[in-house]
Design a protein around this motif. Sequence first.
Motif, PDB file in Angstrom:
ATOM      1  N   TYR A  69     -19.252  69.237  22.524  1.00 34.55           N
ATOM      2  CA  TYR A  69     -18.162  68.267  22.471  1.00 34.55           C
ATOM      3  C   TYR A  69     -18.124  67.452  23.758  1.00 34.55           C
ATOM      4  O   TYR A  69     -17.982  66.218  23.728  1.00 34.55           O
ATOM      5  N   TYR A 128     -11.941  71.476  19.374  1.00 38.64           N
ATOM      6  CA  TYR A 128     -13.027  70.834  18.633  1.00 38.64           C
ATOM      7  C   TYR A 128     -13.063  71.530  17.277  1.00 38.64           C
ATOM      8  O   TYR A 128     -13.523  72.649  17.148  1.00 38.64           O
ATOM      9  N   ARG A 172     -11.592  66.574  15.882  1.00 35.15           N
ATOM     10  CA  ARG A 172     -10.920  67.282  16.971  1.00 35.15           C
ATOM     11  C   ARG A 172      -9.419  67.170  16.798  1.00 35.15           C
ATOM     12  O   ARG A 172      -8.927  66.413  15.963  1.00 35.15           O
TER      13      ARG A 172
END
Length: 428
Positions: free
Chosen positions: A256, A324, A422
């Motif tokens: 991420y 995430y 997310r």
Amino acid sequence: MPELLSPAGNFEKLETALLYGADAVYLAGQSFGMRSQAGNFTVEELYKAVDLAHSMGKKVYLTLNTMPRTHEYPALYRFLDDLRGCALDAMIIADLGVLATVKEMLPGMEIHISTQASIISPAAARAYAALGAKRLVLARELQFSEIRAIKAALPSDIELEAFIHGSMCVSYSGRCLLANMMNGRDGNRGTCSQPCRWHYHLIEEKRPDFPIPIEQDDQGTFILSSKDMCMIEHIPELMESGIDSFKIEGRMKSSYYTAVVTNTYRMAIDAYKRDPAGYRFDPAWMDELESVSHREYATGFYLDDPMKQPQLVQGGHYIQEKAYYGTAIEYDTPEALAELELIKARGIDVENCDGRLYRFREKNRVMAADRAEIISPGHTGRFFYVGELYDTTGCIRASVPHPEMTFWARVPHEVTPGDIMRVGKDKR
């Protein structure tokens, strides 16, 4: 125009960096890289990584930037021998012995000199160029004026690379022995345990049972812990500095992190390239960088003298990244289409006024009606509320609780494989 160079701690992060706009990636094998605790790459994976990057018109640089001891050279020879057929674009080297060994065994290999070499002057830069280096990764302790002076002193074919984002070190260009003393882990050979981030007390020699805290604030003392670098608000100065490659630190960070930071700098750099005179900083870019795990941000030493401003944190804790939820994966493969048919068999419309169903691989628990955002290459977060959730058998789910679980979610935005879901902030 300058290249955007992103970290690839493992194959997933490599794919993420390339998808989200990196022009090149840097990575390590299982030995001789300065981030030995990252997943890193086997020899077989290095070949695959190079093939993938080159198929996308991008480059791969191998970090070979530790300082090997005498007994490690036989292993270095074996490693380099295994890479004779690997079309790596360059090797990043800090040690003169390693440099000589690479030139002996792989005479056509492009050489980049690591930031560990502490290049801070035109004289040092010219000396490494004379040894055959094509690129110099500058020490982080340089200001813009010093970088421009180094660039002006070099032949035009010698490139400069500099870090623009990520962790910094309180030691000069990372040359620290504190971890060696504390727990026998050599920071100059890839195993730093970051004792500079630890909490410390004073002990009076006759009263060992009464440690005295050295209080900087109520969280503790962080006289050795550096801020993180963030240069997103200074893209014009970077673009005009003479730097040829903008480097993002973070091989130990998450996929991420790799996606968000690479994507954000890609957007900013491209905005400047399209219209230098009309370039404007977008505050949404800083919002993106605030969403990843980091310490307090600073501009490194581009704008500050390290002798006057050491860029130390005021608190020791990371600012944690947004959760995430998952990554979009292919939804038109035979397996995916079979899953979709099971959902349709329950009378569910794949596409309606609330969006369509897309397929994801879960990273953290997601629940129906959660606030979320989708980020895609070239775009900041697009807000939505998570719609229905389905598992691979077509059953509706209130939540998806298990990491790596495949699920389907209704999203009102167009989603392509590699997009990230997310936690979102409602901006409406």
